[in-house]
Write a protein that holds these residues in place. Sequence first.
Motif, PDB file in Angstrom:
ATOM      1  N   UNK A 222      13.040  10.919  -0.760  1.00 38.03           N
ATOM      2  CA  UNK A 222      12.910  12.756  -0.868  1.00 38.03           C
ATOM      3  C   UNK A 222      11.879  12.513  -2.158  1.00 38.03           C
ATOM      4  N   UNK A 223      12.602  11.985  -3.523  1.00 35.33           N
ATOM      5  CA  UNK A 223      11.672  11.926  -4.693  1.00 35.33           C
ATOM      6  C   UNK A 223      11.116  11.197  -5.161  1.00 35.33           C
ATOM      7  N   UNK A 224      10.698   9.765  -3.675  1.00 32.92           N
ATOM      8  CA  UNK A 224       9.769   9.575  -4.180  1.00 32.92           C
ATOM      9  C   UNK A 224       8.072  10.188  -3.095  1.00 32.92           C
ATOM     10  N   UNK A 225       8.412  11.150  -2.153  1.00 36.40           N
ATOM     11  CA  UNK A 225       7.150  12.138  -1.542  1.00 36.40           C
ATOM     12  C   UNK A 225       6.932  13.068  -2.705  1.00 36.40           C
TER      13      UNK A 225
ATOM     14  N   UNK B  64      13.950  -7.233   1.801  1.00 36.46           N
ATOM     15  CA  UNK B  64      13.330  -6.469  -0.136  1.00 36.46           C
ATOM     16  C   UNK B  64      13.805  -6.760  -1.205  1.00 36.46           C
ATOM     17  N   UNK B  65      14.433  -7.823  -1.530  1.00 35.32           N
ATOM     18  CA  UNK B  65      14.179  -8.381  -2.769  1.00 35.32           C
ATOM     19  C   UNK B  65      13.574  -9.431  -3.044  1.00 35.32           C
ATOM     20  N   UNK B  66      13.680 -10.276  -1.878  1.00 34.92           N
ATOM     21  CA  UNK B  66      12.503 -11.206  -2.173  1.00 34.92           C
ATOM     22  C   UNK B  66      11.119 -11.022  -2.205  1.00 34.92           C
ATOM     23  N   UNK B  67      10.778 -10.120  -1.441  1.00 31.80           N
ATOM     24  CA  UNK B  67       8.964  -9.734  -1.409  1.00 31.80           C
ATOM     25  C   UNK B  67       8.904  -9.129  -2.488  1.00 31.80           C
ATOM     26  N   UNK B  68       9.416  -8.410  -3.057  1.00 28.03           N
ATOM     27  CA  UNK B  68       9.519  -7.666  -4.291  1.00 28.03           C
ATOM     28  C   UNK B  68       8.706  -5.862  -3.746  1.00 28.03           C
ATOM     29  N   UNK B  69       7.732  -5.841  -5.370  1.00 25.88           N
ATOM     30  CA  UNK B  69       7.295  -4.846  -5.114  1.00 25.88           C
ATOM     31  C   UNK B  69       5.395  -5.330  -3.797  1.00 25.88           C
ATOM     32  N   UNK B  70       5.856  -4.394  -2.797  1.00 24.50           N
ATOM     33  CA  UNK B  70       4.211  -3.826  -2.603  1.00 24.50           C
ATOM     34  C   UNK B  70       4.630  -3.414  -1.417  1.00 24.50           C
ATOM     35  N   UNK B  71       3.293  -3.641  -0.038  1.00 26.41           N
ATOM     36  CA  UNK B  71       3.937  -2.998   1.362  1.00 26.41           C
ATOM     37  C   UNK B  71       5.423  -2.653   1.455  1.00 26.41           C
ATOM     38  N   UNK B  72       6.399  -3.146   1.422  1.00 29.03           N
ATOM     39  CA  UNK B  72       7.536  -3.256   2.022  1.00 29.03           C
ATOM     40  C   UNK B  72       7.952  -2.359   0.958  1.00 29.03           C
ATOM     41  N   UNK B  73       7.735  -1.945   0.184  1.00 27.28           N
ATOM     42  CA  UNK B  73       8.618  -0.995  -0.823  1.00 27.28           C
ATOM     43  C   UNK B  73       7.979   0.512  -0.139  1.00 27.28           C
ATOM     44  N   UNK B  74       6.942   0.919   0.050  1.00 33.72           N
ATOM     45  CA  UNK B  74       6.531   1.375   1.232  1.00 33.72           C
ATOM     46  C   UNK B  74       7.302   2.345   2.344  1.00 33.72           C
ATOM     47  N   UNK B  75       7.813   1.387   2.834  1.00 36.90           N
ATOM     48  CA  UNK B  75       7.741   1.765   4.345  1.00 36.90           C
ATOM     49  C   UNK B  75       9.497   1.397   4.366  1.00 36.90           C
ATOM     50  N   UNK B  76      10.431   0.538   3.077  1.00 37.85           N
ATOM     51  CA  UNK B  76      11.561   0.497   3.322  1.00 37.85           C
ATOM     52  C   UNK B  76      13.009   1.821   3.545  1.00 37.85           C
TER      53      UNK B  76
END
Length: 197
Positions: free
Chosen positions: A40-43, A171-183
């Motif tokens: 919710x905060x994200x959006x 998620x931890x190993x991928x870091x900030x990136x495209x996965x952040x948006x969909x996590x």
Amino acid sequence: MLFPRIIFFLPFLAFTRSDPVERNSAAICEFFQHVRAFQEDWWDDIVVAMKTMLQEMITALEPYPEYEEYRKTMQDYVEQGKTIVKSSRLEDKVAFVKGFNERGDQPVLTGSPAKKQALTRPIDHFRSNMIFKVLTEFHNKLLKAADDLERVVRFPDSSSKGELFRLLQQYRTSGIGSLTEEIASRILALKDKYQCA
């Protein structure tokens, strides 16, 4: 003084002796509630950033009559966006953010490098704000919640941890990136599997 100490430790003993599966379920469901709040905060942050970007674009386009039609389109969209506030439904916030990009009526920016830079500056500000504030804040909140969850939840062995914990590790190993948006969506999709309300 012994009596108050006994009263203090009774709930603690009850918790430590409670069913591990029950404790795990309660902690996991609480984690899902946190992730929902983070989403919710994200959006909310994205909506605010997008409204700011559109307003900056409208101002940047004012000196250029060749973009007057597009500027009016942006102004209309900003007016529509005034109904999207913090208390709006999540679906409405997502639709507002995605809606403008899906219209497909953006003009090709032409002219001098200085003109192009002036017109693209609001978009650059939006992107950097997304990366350095919104994405980073969401990423840090989620990692802290995941760390807190893993400190509380206990499994007999790593093979019984399940999809949620594998996703958090990924998620931890991928870091900030495209996965952040969909996590958040991918985690929340597991809610029913863990029988959380």
